[in-house]
Design a protein around this motif. Sequence first.
Motif, PDB file in Angstrom:
ATOM      1  N   PRO A   1       0.811  -1.229   0.000  1.00 27.85           N
ATOM      2  CA  PRO A   1       0.000   0.000   0.000  1.00 27.85           C
ATOM      3  C   PRO A   1       0.841   1.274   0.000  1.00 27.85           C
ATOM      4  O   PRO A   1       0.460   2.266  -0.622  1.00 27.85           O
ATOM      5  CB  PRO A   1      -0.816  -0.120   1.296  1.00 27.85           C
ATOM      6  CG  PRO A   1      -0.899  -1.576   1.550  1.00 27.85           C
ATOM      7  CD  PRO A   1       0.413  -2.129   1.095  1.00 27.85           C
ATOM      8  N   MET A   2       1.995   1.251   0.686  1.00 28.49           N
ATOM      9  CA  MET A   2       2.870   2.423   0.668  1.00 28.49           C
ATOM     10  C   MET A   2       3.412   2.668  -0.730  1.00 28.49           C
ATOM     11  O   MET A   2       3.519   3.826  -1.176  1.00 28.49           O
ATOM     12  CB  MET A   2       4.013   2.237   1.668  1.00 28.49           C
ATOM     13  CG  MET A   2       3.570   2.277   3.118  1.00 28.49           C
ATOM     14  SD  MET A   2       4.902   1.962   4.295  1.00 28.49           S
ATOM     15  CE  MET A   2       5.845   3.469   4.136  1.00 28.49           C
ATOM     16  N   ALA A   3       3.754   1.589  -1.436  1.00 25.69           N
ATOM     17  CA  ALA A   3       4.240   1.731  -2.808  1.00 25.69           C
ATOM     18  C   ALA A   3       3.148   2.294  -3.718  1.00 25.69           C
ATOM     19  O   ALA A   3       3.402   3.160  -4.566  1.00 25.69           O
ATOM     20  CB  ALA A   3       4.734   0.375  -3.333  1.00 25.69           C
ATOM     21  N   VAL A   4       1.910   1.818  -3.542  1.00 15.91           N
ATOM     22  CA  VAL A   4       0.783   2.321  -4.344  1.00 15.91           C
ATOM     23  C   VAL A   4       0.527   3.796  -4.032  1.00 15.91           C
ATOM     24  O   VAL A   4       0.288   4.615  -4.935  1.00 15.91           O
ATOM     25  CB  VAL A   4      -0.481   1.476  -4.066  1.00 15.91           C
ATOM     26  CG1 VAL A   4      -1.698   2.077  -4.759  1.00 15.91           C
ATOM     27  CG2 VAL A   4      -0.267   0.036  -4.523  1.00 15.91           C
ATOM     28  N   PHE A   5       0.609   4.141  -2.746  1.00 17.70           N
ATOM     29  CA  PHE A   5       0.405   5.540  -2.334  1.00 17.70           C
ATOM     30  C   PHE A   5       1.446   6.451  -2.974  1.00 17.70           C
ATOM     31  O   PHE A   5       1.124   7.529  -3.504  1.00 17.70           O
ATOM     32  CB  PHE A   5       0.479   5.625  -0.812  1.00 17.70           C
ATOM     33  CG  PHE A   5       0.401   7.023  -0.283  1.00 17.70           C
ATOM     34  CD1 PHE A   5      -0.811   7.692  -0.232  1.00 17.70           C
ATOM     35  CD2 PHE A   5       1.533   7.670   0.179  1.00 17.70           C
ATOM     36  CE1 PHE A   5      -0.892   8.986   0.254  1.00 17.70           C
ATOM     37  CE2 PHE A   5       1.467   8.961   0.671  1.00 17.70           C
ATOM     38  CZ  PHE A   5       0.250   9.619   0.708  1.00 17.70           C
ATOM     39  N   LEU A   6       2.700   6.026  -2.976  1.00 26.32           N
ATOM     40  CA  LEU A   6       3.768   6.823  -3.592  1.00 26.32           C
ATOM     41  C   LEU A   6       3.610   6.893  -5.100  1.00 26.32           C
ATOM     42  O   LEU A   6       3.958   7.894  -5.729  1.00 26.32           O
ATOM     43  CB  LEU A   6       5.131   6.225  -3.226  1.00 26.32           C
ATOM     44  CG  LEU A   6       5.529   6.359  -1.744  1.00 26.32           C
ATOM     45  CD1 LEU A   6       6.740   5.491  -1.434  1.00 26.32           C
ATOM     46  CD2 LEU A   6       5.835   7.825  -1.420  1.00 26.32           C
ATOM     47  N   LEU A   7       3.074   5.827  -5.692  1.00 23.08           N
ATOM     48  CA  LEU A   7       2.830   5.819  -7.133  1.00 23.08           C
ATOM     49  C   LEU A   7       1.783   6.860  -7.508  1.00 23.08           C
ATOM     50  O   LEU A   7       1.917   7.567  -8.515  1.00 23.08           O
ATOM     51  CB  LEU A   7       2.387   4.420  -7.569  1.00 23.08           C
ATOM     52  CG  LEU A   7       2.396   4.117  -9.077  1.00 23.08           C
ATOM     53  CD1 LEU A   7       3.808   4.221  -9.635  1.00 23.08           C
ATOM     54  CD2 LEU A   7       1.831   2.727  -9.336  1.00 23.08           C
ATOM     55  N   PHE A   8       0.735   6.972  -6.685  1.00 26.16           N
ATOM     56  CA  PHE A   8      -0.294   7.986  -6.917  1.00 26.16           C
ATOM     57  C   PHE A   8       0.287   9.405  -6.791  1.00 26.16           C
ATOM     58  O   PHE A   8      -0.167  10.331  -7.466  1.00 26.16           O
ATOM     59  CB  PHE A   8      -1.455   7.815  -5.935  1.00 26.16           C
ATOM     60  CG  PHE A   8      -2.512   6.872  -6.410  1.00 26.16           C
ATOM     61  CD1 PHE A   8      -3.404   7.261  -7.406  1.00 26.16           C
ATOM     62  CD2 PHE A   8      -2.617   5.599  -5.885  1.00 26.16           C
ATOM     63  CE1 PHE A   8      -4.372   6.382  -7.851  1.00 26.16           C
ATOM     64  CE2 PHE A   8      -3.586   4.718  -6.334  1.00 26.16           C
ATOM     65  CZ  PHE A   8      -4.477   5.117  -7.328  1.00 26.16           C
ATOM     66  N   ARG A   9       1.275   9.568  -5.947  1.00 26.80           N
ATOM     67  CA  ARG A   9       1.909  10.875  -5.766  1.00 26.80           C
ATOM     68  C   ARG A   9       3.048  11.100  -6.744  1.00 26.80           C
ATOM     69  O   ARG A   9       3.812  12.045  -6.622  1.00 26.80           O
ATOM     70  CB  ARG A   9       2.409  11.011  -4.324  1.00 26.80           C
ATOM     71  CG  ARG A   9       1.292  11.027  -3.290  1.00 26.80           C
ATOM     72  CD  ARG A   9       1.842  11.137  -1.875  1.00 26.80           C
ATOM     73  NE  ARG A   9       2.535  12.407  -1.653  1.00 26.80           N
ATOM     74  CZ  ARG A   9       1.933  13.533  -1.307  1.00 26.80           C
ATOM     75  NH1 ARG A   9       0.608  13.564  -1.154  1.00 26.80           N
ATOM     76  NH2 ARG A   9       2.627  14.633  -1.104  1.00 26.80           N
ATOM     77  N   ARG A  10       3.165  10.176  -7.731  1.00 24.70           N
ATOM     78  CA  ARG A  10       4.142  10.269  -8.816  1.00 24.70           C
ATOM     79  C   ARG A  10       5.599  10.225  -8.320  1.00 24.70           C
ATOM     80  O   ARG A  10       6.494  10.790  -8.943  1.00 24.70           O
ATOM     81  CB  ARG A  10       3.907  11.529  -9.653  1.00 24.70           C
ATOM     82  CG  ARG A  10       2.604  11.501 -10.428  1.00 24.70           C
ATOM     83  CD  ARG A  10       2.437  12.739 -11.292  1.00 24.70           C
ATOM     84  NE  ARG A  10       1.275  12.621 -12.162  1.00 24.70           N
ATOM     85  CZ  ARG A  10       0.038  12.891 -11.805  1.00 24.70           C
ATOM     86  NH1 ARG A  10      -0.221  13.274 -10.560  1.00 24.70           N
ATOM     87  NH2 ARG A  10      -0.957  12.763 -12.663  1.00 24.70           N
ATOM     88  N   LYS A  11       5.803   9.543  -7.221  1.00 20.42           N
ATOM     89  CA  LYS A  11       7.163   9.308  -6.731  1.00 20.42           C
ATOM     90  C   LYS A  11       7.557   7.891  -7.135  1.00 20.42           C
ATOM     91  O   LYS A  11       7.553   6.953  -6.332  1.00 20.42           O
ATOM     92  CB  LYS A  11       7.232   9.507  -5.218  1.00 20.42           C
ATOM     93  CG  LYS A  11       6.917  10.936  -4.787  1.00 20.42           C
ATOM     94  CD  LYS A  11       7.042  11.112  -3.280  1.00 20.42           C
ATOM     95  CE  LYS A  11       6.761  12.553  -2.863  1.00 20.42           C
ATOM     96  NZ  LYS A  11       6.891  12.763  -1.397  1.00 20.42           N
ATOM     97  N   ILE A  12       7.880   7.768  -8.425  1.00 21.38           N
ATOM     98  CA  ILE A  12       8.058   6.445  -9.039  1.00 21.38           C
ATOM     99  C   ILE A  12       9.235   5.698  -8.416  1.00 21.38           C
ATOM    100  O   ILE A  12       9.138   4.508  -8.100  1.00 21.38           O
ATOM    101  CB  ILE A  12       8.255   6.587 -10.565  1.00 21.38           C
ATOM    102  CG1 ILE A  12       7.143   7.439 -11.180  1.00 21.38           C
ATOM    103  CG2 ILE A  12       8.311   5.204 -11.201  1.00 21.38           C
ATOM    104  CD1 ILE A  12       5.762   6.873 -10.994  1.00 21.38           C
ATOM    105  N   GLN A  13      10.349   6.383  -8.238  1.00 18.78           N
ATOM    106  CA  GLN A  13      11.539   5.709  -7.713  1.00 18.78           C
ATOM    107  C   GLN A  13      11.314   5.167  -6.301  1.00 18.78           C
ATOM    108  O   GLN A  13      11.706   4.033  -5.989  1.00 18.78           O
ATOM    109  CB  GLN A  13      12.727   6.664  -7.720  1.00 18.78           C
ATOM    110  CG  GLN A  13      13.224   7.020  -9.128  1.00 18.78           C
ATOM    111  CD  GLN A  13      14.445   7.920  -9.092  1.00 18.78           C
ATOM    112  OE1 GLN A  13      14.742   8.554  -8.080  1.00 18.78           O
ATOM    113  NE2 GLN A  13      15.169   7.984 -10.206  1.00 18.78           N
ATOM    114  N   LEU A  14      10.680   5.978  -5.464  1.00 18.44           N
ATOM    115  CA  LEU A  14      10.391   5.507  -4.107  1.00 18.44           C
ATOM    116  C   LEU A  14       9.408   4.345  -4.127  1.00 18.44           C
ATOM    117  O   LEU A  14       9.549   3.377  -3.363  1.00 18.44           O
ATOM    118  CB  LEU A  14       9.824   6.647  -3.260  1.00 18.44           C
ATOM    119  CG  LEU A  14      10.829   7.585  -2.599  1.00 18.44           C
ATOM    120  CD1 LEU A  14      10.105   8.684  -1.839  1.00 18.44           C
ATOM    121  CD2 LEU A  14      11.761   6.818  -1.662  1.00 18.44           C
ATOM    122  N   ALA A  15       8.395   4.428  -4.994  1.00 16.74           N
ATOM    123  CA  ALA A  15       7.418   3.344  -5.095  1.00 16.74           C
ATOM    124  C   ALA A  15       8.103   2.039  -5.502  1.00 16.74           C
ATOM    125  O   ALA A  15       7.835   0.978  -4.930  1.00 16.74           O
ATOM    126  CB  ALA A  15       6.332   3.715  -6.099  1.00 16.74           C
TER     127      ALA A  15
END
Length: 344
Positions: free
Chosen positions: A258-272
């Motif tokens: 879920p944290m990876a999905v949340f970061l993906l929505f915020r367009r933080k691809i590398q962190l996701a």
Amino acid sequence: MAEGKKILTVLGITLAVYFTMKYLLPYVIPFLIAYVLVHLLNPVTEAIRKKLPWKKEIIVSVLLILFLSLFSFLFYYFYCLLMEQIKRIAMNFDYYYACCCEWIDNCCLMVEKSFGIEVDEVKSFVYSSLDQATEQIRVYIIPGVFNYSFRYLKKLMDAGLFLLMLFVAVILLMKDYDEMKEQLQRFSWYNHFHNITQRMWKQGGMYMKAQMIIILIIIILCTAGLWVLGSPYFLVLGIVIGLMDALPFIGTGTVLVPMAVFLLFRRKIQLAVGYLGLFLLTYVVREFLEPRLIGAKLGIYPFVMVVVVYAGLYLYGPAGVLLGPVTLLLVMEILKEMREENIL
């Protein structure tokens, strides 16, 4: 009639084990731990005695002092770091609440655009649940972090008293361990007790030891991985995620994905990608280590283990994660000993 008697016997043993674990164990736990420590340290002290002409109680005292000193230092360091991160979470709570609301809005907007489904009622339900949860956090958890220092000090004093009692019990038991063991072996009930505990130690003890090693490795991996990814709460999240991995069918993915999905929505691809990679790493490590460290299983189906853990949490509280499986294993071993003695 015979089957009914067996059922009543099993039920009686189960209730006896439950009441013992629930009401008697808290009073004898220091002495039980002392017995386990003496059982483990006895071969070490015997080996040291061959090189140093010291008494066993002196050797075990030195070993315990060294261990407690190292443990106290590490505990104090990580406790301070952990409390600092928890306080930082509490201070930035409003920011994380706003981020969560933004993520919920984006999810609802994406569902409406993709499927043309009105999600106002779902959105309202999610927000009401979130508001209730945040209110509980604001009222109980955040004030507790800042204002309950006296309560924490009392808990620390209780822990110190427990360790002192454990220290004394280990020394006294080590002094007369061999003689006490010889005296107890004369009684038939001790032989049955010894057989049960030996099987539990060999089967359940090794299983729990392997699980603790795996959990510790997962906690270290999660903590180190989150630190590399730049999380300011790497220790808090690393410990929580590592402990969740111990629960059946939950694992690290419950938090990391879920944290990876949340970061993906915020367009933080590398962190996701980093969080997703950390999940895959912990999953592969557990799948690699589990068959090698654990070997033979307990002979309990995974579904039964889930039921036992759930029942343990309900009956014993948080300690039920451990006490639930231990209760089941103890009942199984008692019944096995009774069958071998043709009692059942």
